[in-house]
Scaffold this active site. Sequence first.
Site, PDB file in Angstrom:
ATOM      1  N   ARG A  56       0.909  -1.299  -0.118  1.00 30.92           N
ATOM      2  CA  ARG A  56      -0.134   0.026   0.011  1.00 30.92           C
ATOM      3  C   ARG A  56       0.798   1.358  -0.050  1.00 30.92           C
ATOM      4  NH1 ARG A  56      -5.152  -1.128   1.695  1.00 30.92           N
ATOM      5  NH2 ARG A  56      -5.494   1.145   2.100  1.00 30.92           N
ATOM      6  N   GLY A  87      -5.222   8.145   3.811  1.00 33.93           N
ATOM      7  CA  GLY A  87      -6.091   9.356   3.166  1.00 33.93           C
ATOM      8  C   GLY A  87      -5.597  10.692   3.356  1.00 33.93           C
ATOM      9  N   GLU A 133      -1.713  -1.124 -22.252  1.00 31.80           N
ATOM     10  CA  GLU A 133      -1.149  -2.089 -21.039  1.00 31.80           C
ATOM     11  C   GLU A 133       0.175  -2.448 -21.158  1.00 31.80           C
ATOM     12  OE1 GLU A 133      -2.498  -2.156 -18.229  1.00 31.80           O
ATOM     13  OE2 GLU A 133      -1.582  -4.180 -17.491  1.00 31.80           O
ATOM     14  N   GLU A 152       5.795   1.320 -15.602  1.00 37.92           N
ATOM     15  CA  GLU A 152       5.816   1.261 -14.183  1.00 37.92           C
ATOM     16  C   GLU A 152       7.044   0.674 -13.578  1.00 37.92           C
ATOM     17  OE1 GLU A 152       1.409   0.082 -12.560  1.00 37.92           O
ATOM     18  OE2 GLU A 152       2.061  -1.149 -14.252  1.00 37.92           O
ATOM     19  N   LYS A 157      -0.040  -0.375  -4.349  1.00 37.28           N
ATOM     20  CA  LYS A 157      -1.229  -1.321  -4.943  1.00 37.28           C
ATOM     21  C   LYS A 157      -2.539  -0.732  -4.822  1.00 37.28           C
ATOM     22  CE  LYS A 157      -1.926  -5.475  -6.623  1.00 37.28           C
ATOM     23  NZ  LYS A 157      -1.593  -5.204  -7.982  1.00 37.28           N
TER      24      LYS A 157
HETATM   25  C1  F6R Z   1      -1.137  -0.839 -12.970  1.00 35.12           C
HETATM   26  C2  F6R Z   1      -1.887  -0.870 -11.764  1.00 35.12           C
HETATM   27  C3  F6R Z   1      -2.735   0.278 -11.643  1.00 35.12           C
HETATM   28  C4  F6R Z   1      -4.280   0.142 -11.191  1.00 35.12           C
HETATM   29  C5  F6R Z   1      -4.926   1.103 -10.755  1.00 35.12           C
HETATM   30  C6  F6R Z   1      -6.340   0.895 -10.554  1.00 35.12           C
HETATM   31  O1  F6R Z   1      -0.296  -1.969 -12.919  1.00 35.12           O
HETATM   32  O2  F6R Z   1      -1.992  -1.679 -11.056  1.00 35.12           O
HETATM   33  O3  F6R Z   1      -2.559   1.166 -12.754  1.00 35.12           O
HETATM   34  O4  F6R Z   1      -4.893  -0.653 -12.083  1.00 35.12           O
HETATM   35  O5  F6R Z   1      -4.430   1.902  -9.871  1.00 35.12           O
HETATM   36  O6  F6R Z   1      -6.401   0.008  -9.273  1.00 35.12           O
HETATM   37  P1  F6R Z   1      -7.621  -0.758  -8.811  1.00 35.12           P
HETATM   38  O7  F6R Z   1      -7.802  -1.603 -10.135  1.00 35.12           O
HETATM   39  O8  F6R Z   1      -7.401  -1.237  -7.641  1.00 35.12           O
HETATM   40  O9  F6R Z   1      -8.762   0.108  -8.910  1.00 35.12           O
END
Ligand code: F6R
Length: 634
Positions: A27, A107, A509, A516, A629
Amino acid sequence: MCGIFGVIGSREVSPLIIDGLRKLEYRGYDSAGLATIQKSNNKKFGELFTRKSKGKLINLSNLIKEKPIQGHLGIGHTRWATHGKPNEKNAHPHVDFTGQIAVVQNGIIENYRDLSKSLQPKGITLISETDTEVVPHLIGLEIENFLDKGHSDNGQILLSAVQKVLSLLEGTYSLAVIWSKAPDALVVARRQAPLVIGFGEGEFFCASDTPALVGFTRTFLPLKDHEVALLTPLGIELYDASGTRQHRAPSLLKGTELFADKRNFRHFMLKEIYEQPETAQLWIDRYLPSDSSSVNSFISPITKSTIDKIEQIQILACGTSRHAAMVGAYLLEQFAGVPTNVHFASEFRYSPPPVSPNTLTIGVSQSGETADTLAAIRMEKDRRDSINDPNFSFHQLGITNRLDSSLAREIDNVIDIGSGIEIGVAATKTFLGQMLSFYGLTLLFASHKQKRSTQEILNLSNDLRLIPKQLLDLIKKHDEFSKEIAHMFVDTKDVIFLGRGINYPIALEGALKLKEISYIHAQGYPAGELKHGPIALLDQNVPVLSIAVPGLVYEKVLSNSQEAKARDARLIGVAPSGPESEMFDHLFAIPQVSEWVSPLLTVVPLQLFSYHIAAHKGFDVDQPRNLAKIVTVE
Ligand code: F6R
């Protein structure tokens, strides 16, 4: 963004907190800290100790080995910086002006500037640059008020002070608070940022996410928005925003046991790429069983009567989830004939299109906690609820990997992509799971709306059933090949990814994955756009990766690739092997498949290509710089 973990019980909490934070490090990982309260001899009061360090959790863990702190009550934090640089001063926990209260927060406190001004006349100046630090100071002031009025139960005083301060805060957050004069009290609160309470034996936990509880307890209670809880070694008291006591039964953790097991892989990301055939097989067993001859065998959470009503679909998502949604939109429009739009959730919040009738809104989020996606969905619900017309009602669907997430709780109909927990920050197997969910929806809409013949629907279903085996072969083959060629690209500064039609989102993608984790600038384009600008970038130093799958736009993509080659670009192809593929300097050969299902395969070489370049450069593939993440801030 940011992970919170706290414990109250009868064991030494520092090692438990480090262990909990380790499972939350995905996180945020730019700094970490923890605070404990060690009881004094009379057990009534205690002393607050804090340790903080810049960088990954390992630094904090080493610091605690050097300078241990004791206590049976403590809170910890792993940070993803929003306000203030990632350094020791800005790391949580933050402590109040008395040195007795510590707070960790996830937050953003949006009105922190105004709140900090209100502290100045009281002689309180902030030490950090964070939005969080105002919170312990405000709690400290409230506690002084309560003590002046002669209150004596310090646990209850802390609870009341936190409740009072929460009413002053604007923004979205979850937080945990301890006070040295209440060594048997841990107060936690939530407003639109996740927080769960774990029920152990003689001990209680708070955490930003359920995987952090694995190994401690399987019993947990997610806090609802605006709830506050007091945790003591004897139990918990839960209150809503109005201060009314709440009683809810806890739930049992499911399926998170495999958390943090890298098996023999060097990185989680590689392990998760290898898990994709299993993700696909599980999805097929669950939603498209082979013994079913019915074209309607996709098990849907939306009823037939809702499907009949739906005239259009809008999809809200961010990042990789948005790319999966774009593949989905292509399928829903081109195969199932349903007009579909994909929106950046972060943009939709501030510039939504006019409300359209009979619209299905789909939120896609692997974590189910992305602040922008949740806010966009809530906003859409509110604006539809405010129109008193059944044609404009809010038809909703969530696609997520986390059934315990806010998205799953807030949306009535959810497709569980069931990919298993994903630890690598760069999404791989969950992207596949999200795309598969859209294939299911496409079959469902195409058959209900009778936009495709039974044979066409059966063909697509049968092609999908072949995917797990094809993935398995592809991963084995291209893992080695990507490793072999990765060294040729480690010094590359820019890469262009081209795709068209259903594979255009895969070009996006692929470019996102490369940026990334390898920090190489990469851009995805619809191949036909190359000549409208990006071609100016091309020379021998800018490789072009083309996704060319036989079908509607095959010849077009090959021609666009030739245009790149004519400008000296090194060409990498993701295409079936054959005379046409000879133009590529490097070829990721894929099987001859129908264009409809091709994105499920073409993405794999791109994941492996990015992975091996990043691994070759020695980068931290699972925790790339500046990322997290779960993105719980706007
Ligand atoms: C890229 C990645 C991010 C997420 C984005 C949305 O590898 O993981 O671009 O896709 O932050 O995250 P979620 O799917 O959790 O809403």
